[in-house]
Design a protein around this motif. Structure first.
Motif, short mmCIF file in Angstrom:
data_model
loop_
_atom_site.label_atom_id
_atom_site.label_comp_id
_atom_site.label_asym_id
_atom_site.label_seq_id
_atom_site.Cartn_x
_atom_site.Cartn_y
_atom_site.Cartn_z
N LEU A 54 19.41 -11.80 -7.68
CA LEU A 54 18.27 -10.89 -7.54
C LEU A 54 17.68 -10.56 -8.89
CD1 LEU A 54 16.64 -8.84 -5.73
CD2 LEU A 54 18.28 -7.16 -6.48
N ASN A 57 15.70 -13.30 -10.36
CA ASN A 57 14.39 -13.40 -9.72
C ASN A 57 13.45 -12.31 -10.22
OD1 ASN A 57 13.52 -15.35 -7.81
ND2 ASN A 57 15.41 -14.93 -6.71
N VAL A 58 13.97 -11.09 -10.37
CA VAL A 58 13.15 -9.99 -10.88
C VAL A 58 12.64 -10.33 -12.26
CG1 VAL A 58 13.24 -7.63 -11.74
CG2 VAL A 58 14.13 -8.15 -9.51
N VAL A 61 9.80 -12.86 -11.74
CA VAL A 61 8.57 -12.37 -11.11
C VAL A 61 7.88 -11.36 -12.01
CG1 VAL A 61 7.71 -10.96 -9.23
CG2 VAL A 61 9.31 -12.77 -8.76
N PHE A 62 8.61 -10.45 -12.63
CA PHE A 62 7.99 -9.43 -13.47
C PHE A 62 7.94 -9.86 -14.93
CE2 PHE A 62 7.37 -6.43 -10.24
CZ PHE A 62 8.45 -6.49 -9.38
N GLN A 65 11.52 -9.16 -18.03
CA GLN A 65 11.78 -7.76 -18.22
C GLN A 65 12.98 -7.64 -19.11
OE1 GLN A 65 13.82 -5.89 -15.36
NE2 GLN A 65 12.88 -3.92 -15.54
N VAL B 37 19.48 -7.20 -1.20
CA VAL B 37 19.20 -8.35 -2.06
C VAL B 37 18.52 -9.46 -1.27
CG1 VAL B 37 20.28 -10.19 -3.35
CG2 VAL B 37 21.01 -7.86 -3.71
N LEU B 41 14.81 -10.84 -2.09
CA LEU B 41 14.63 -12.24 -2.49
C LEU B 41 13.57 -12.91 -1.61
CD1 LEU B 41 18.19 -13.47 -3.34
CD2 LEU B 41 16.26 -13.17 -4.84
N PHE B 44 10.10 -11.55 -2.70
CA PHE B 44 9.60 -11.95 -4.00
C PHE B 44 8.69 -13.16 -3.93
CE2 PHE B 44 10.88 -8.74 -6.32
CZ PHE B 44 12.17 -8.67 -6.79
N LEU B 47 5.57 -11.70 -3.38
CA LEU B 47 5.15 -10.83 -4.48
C LEU B 47 4.54 -11.64 -5.62
CD1 LEU B 47 5.40 -7.81 -4.63
CD2 LEU B 47 7.30 -8.10 -6.18
N SER B 48 5.05 -12.83 -5.87
CA SER B 48 4.48 -13.60 -6.98
C SER B 48 3.06 -14.04 -6.65
CB SER B 48 5.35 -14.80 -7.31
OG SER B 48 5.91 -15.35 -6.18
N LEU B 72 3.06 -4.78 -15.00
CA LEU B 72 3.99 -5.58 -14.21
C LEU B 72 5.43 -5.26 -14.57
CD1 LEU B 72 3.50 -7.74 -12.12
CD2 LEU B 72 3.82 -9.44 -13.87
N LYS B 73 5.71 -5.17 -15.88
CA LYS B 73 7.08 -4.86 -16.30
C LYS B 73 7.48 -3.47 -15.85
CE LYS B 73 7.28 -7.67 -20.42
NZ LYS B 73 7.40 -7.65 -21.88
N THR B 75 6.44 -1.94 -13.22
CA THR B 75 6.75 -2.04 -11.79
C THR B 75 8.14 -2.61 -11.57
OG1 THR B 75 4.42 -2.53 -11.46
CG2 THR B 75 5.88 -2.88 -9.59
N GLY B 76 8.49 -3.62 -12.36
CA GLY B 76 9.81 -4.22 -12.24
C GLY B 76 10.91 -3.21 -12.56
N ILE B 77 10.73 -2.45 -13.65
CA ILE B 77 11.72 -1.44 -14.03
C ILE B 77 11.86 -0.41 -12.91
CG2 ILE B 77 12.24 0.43 -15.62
CD1 ILE B 77 10.99 -1.12 -17.83
N PHE B 79 11.24 -0.75 -9.79
CA PHE B 79 11.87 -1.35 -8.62
C PHE B 79 13.38 -1.41 -8.77
CE2 PHE B 79 12.70 -4.15 -5.29
CZ PHE B 79 13.51 -5.16 -5.79
N ILE B 80 13.84 -1.92 -9.91
CA ILE B 80 15.28 -2.03 -10.12
C ILE B 80 15.94 -0.66 -10.14
CG2 ILE B 80 17.03 -2.66 -11.79
CD1 ILE B 80 16.13 -5.06 -10.54
N PHE B 83 16.26 0.67 -6.62
CA PHE B 83 17.31 -0.03 -5.89
C PHE B 83 18.68 0.49 -6.29
CE2 PHE B 83 18.88 -3.38 -3.41
CZ PHE B 83 19.92 -4.00 -4.07
#
Lengths: 65, 130
Positions: A54, A57-58, A61-62, A65, B37, B41, B44, B47-48, B72-73, B75-77, B79-80, B83
């Motif tokens: 996961l 993949n993150v 995609v991002f 990071q 997960v 997955l 994603f 999402l891309s 974008l970064k 958003t990624g932070i 998201f993680i 979670f």
């Protein structure tokens, strides 16, 4: 990566629970505890593999990071 | 249809998690993590596609591309962090979840700092001229 890993983890969990019960009832407490720990370790390995997938993949995609 | 598969999978995983929680509560948390997960997955891939569309929009609007990258970064932070924090909360570890959230907030502020600085500089330049 598909759906059945969720079911595999659930199956290992149920199997561990059943083995624990059987071993406790037949008096082998320490074996029951070790079986539970073994099941936990197996599931942990599966989940760690999933989580690393996961996060890879993150990262893609991002964008790094 | 995709949402049907996600919904059905979520319900089945919730049922399994509740069953396992009676006997081995530490393993029911793993089922929830695994389901999260797998669903993400799958998402994603979609999402891309969204990300490339938004990036094309930004390019057409002539905004600097590193702003989009920052968003974008961030958003990624987020998201993680969400979670991890929700997983800890579900496991009953509220304080660990809060540490995750603090970490996410600090990292996003750190990420947005250059943008903030350039904005402040432009504002000060405007005020200096006016």
């Amino acid at each position: 990566m598909s759906v059945d890993i969720v079911f595999k983890i659930a199956a290992v969990g149920i199997l561990t629970a059943i083995l624990h019960q059987v071993l406790t009832k037949s008096g082998r407490e320490e074996m029951a505890t070790m079986t539970t720990l073994a099941g936990l370790v197996v599931v942990l390995f599966m989940v760690v593999g999933l989580i690393s997938d996961l996060f890879q993949n993150v990262r893609n995609v991002f964008q790094f990071q | 249809m995709d949402i049907l598969r996600i919904g059905a999978l979520g319900i089945v995983a919730a049922v399994l998690s509740v069953v396992i929680r009676q006997y081995r509560p530490e393993l029911s948390m793993q089922v929830a993590i695994a389901l999260g997960v797998v669903v993400f997955l799958f998402l994603f891939a979609q999402l891309s596609g969204i990300s490339s569309v938004v990036s094309a929009l930004f390019r057409n609007a002539d905004i600097q591309p590193e702003y989009f990258l920052t968003i974008l970064k961030a958003t990624g932070i987020a998201f993680i962090t969400e979670f991890a924090a929700q997983t800890c909360k579900d496991a009953g570890e509220g304080s660990i979840a809060q540490k995750m959230e603090i970490g996410g907030k600090v990292l996003i502020v750190f990420l947005a700092l250059p943008m903030l600085l350039s904005l402040l500089r432009q504002l000060l330049g405007l005020m200096g001229q006016g």
